[in-house]
Design an enzyme around this catalytic site. Sequence first.
Site, mmCIF file in Angstrom:
data_model
loop_
_atom_site.group_PDB
_atom_site.id
_atom_site.type_symbol
_atom_site.label_atom_id
_atom_site.label_comp_id
_atom_site.label_asym_id
_atom_site.label_seq_id
_atom_site.Cartn_x
_atom_site.Cartn_y
_atom_site.Cartn_z
ATOM 1 N N PRO A 1 0.814 -1.214 0.000
ATOM 2 C CA PRO A 1 0.000 0.000 0.000
ATOM 3 C C PRO A 1 0.853 1.272 0.000
ATOM 4 O O PRO A 1 1.665 1.471 0.891
ATOM 5 C CB PRO A 1 -0.800 -0.105 1.298
ATOM 6 N N GLU A 2 0.676 2.064 -1.018
ATOM 7 C CA GLU A 2 1.296 3.385 -1.079
ATOM 8 C C GLU A 2 0.153 4.400 -1.032
ATOM 9 O O GLU A 2 -0.988 4.025 -0.761
ATOM 10 C CB GLU A 2 2.106 3.533 -2.377
ATOM 11 N N LYS B 1 1.592 7.233 3.840
ATOM 12 C CA LYS B 1 0.977 5.908 3.825
ATOM 13 C C LYS B 1 0.343 5.575 5.169
ATOM 14 O O LYS B 1 -0.010 4.418 5.427
ATOM 15 C CB LYS B 1 2.037 4.863 3.478
ATOM 16 N N HIS C 1 -3.538 -14.720 9.178
ATOM 17 C CA HIS C 1 -2.698 -13.542 9.374
ATOM 18 C C HIS C 1 -3.445 -12.381 10.016
ATOM 19 O O HIS C 1 -2.972 -11.262 9.993
ATOM 20 C CB HIS C 1 -2.103 -13.117 8.038
ATOM 21 N N ARG D 1 3.405 -10.327 6.920
ATOM 22 C CA ARG D 1 4.795 -10.205 7.370
ATOM 23 C C ARG D 1 4.967 -9.463 8.692
ATOM 24 O O ARG D 1 6.087 -9.324 9.170
ATOM 25 C CB ARG D 1 5.625 -9.572 6.259
ATOM 26 N N ARG E 1 20.715 18.417 -2.984
ATOM 27 C CA ARG E 1 20.834 17.006 -2.611
ATOM 28 C C ARG E 1 21.697 16.282 -3.622
ATOM 29 O O ARG E 1 21.727 16.614 -4.790
ATOM 30 C CB ARG E 1 19.445 16.355 -2.521
ATOM 31 N N ARG F 1 16.254 -1.317 -3.731
ATOM 32 C CA ARG F 1 14.954 -1.756 -4.236
ATOM 33 C C ARG F 1 15.031 -2.172 -5.692
ATOM 34 O O ARG F 1 15.829 -1.627 -6.465
ATOM 35 C CB ARG F 1 13.926 -0.602 -4.142
#
Length: 286
Positions: free
Chosen positions: A2-3, A58, A107, A126, A167, A276
């Site tokens: 979920p974002e 999120k 779960h 998880r 940055r 990632r």
Amino acid sequence: MPELPEVETIKNDLNKKILKKKIREVVILKKGTVRGDARKFKNILRGNYFEDIGRIGKLLIFKIAPGDNFLLVHLKMTGQLIFRKKGKVIAGGHSQPEGDDFLPGKHTRVILKFSDDACLLFNDLRRFGYMQIVGEKELEDVLKNYGIEPLTKKFSLENFTEALDRRKISVKAVLLNQKIIAGIGNIYADEILFAAGIKPDRKVDSLSKKEILTIHNSAQKIIKQAIKYRGTTFNDYVDSDGNSGNFVKHLKVYGRAGKKCVRCGGIIKKIKLVGRGTHYCPDCQV
DNA sequence: CTTTCTGTTAGAAA
DNA sequence: ATTTCTAACAGAAA
């Protein structure tokens, strides 16, 4: 995973479903999901109700009433919030019921039971996700850790440019950094950069004004589209009805390694960046 | 069977 | 101060 678009979908749906419902019972099935004292957690929820559900990045923020407390819910990678009416069986999610209305799935970590026999289940395969109750002051501290919300006025080109300034990290690292921009995760970072035609490993100090403008536009476009399609289901995400998000059909690079680029016919590449899996087209992203 | 990979974020390490 | 790495965890894939 979920974002922002997925959490926004859950927030909007639950706002229509559970506000004002009295919480009759709180069941904690697995330790670790609830942060802080479990007894206090139950006591603050039991007998009260949710007045409003908000979101930053999120993170879901449930206003508990009466009082000044908030329930924070972070789904992390595999968390799900499933709403079930009395007797209603939900097909999707990790909470397959087996007879009894409230029988938890393998779960299911926490169940909030409402006085009308509806319930809200928190599943998390998880177990990275969490639920936590905070007061007003603690909430403010939490909010401070978040950067600009992409769909608000604060996400102006000026503020975005300012956020990138000085940055030395990759543009993908910036998009993923919740302290800089709130809510973008791995899937949408890749999709935004594909839409913008920018390689994910480009350092932000190498971006031209025009390129920054393009990324800024793409970010808003992709996130709005994803919300319209109720998010992306790649692995575990489902909405509060247990249904998948439809944006997965519109993904152009994420999960498409080795396939043809829909824009130029090149072959989508997958590399590791910022720890990632990162997908992009080596031919039309510069 | 074991190893690798998955992706979010806090917190440690650099 | 800023950036990078790793642990937390369960399960699918290799």
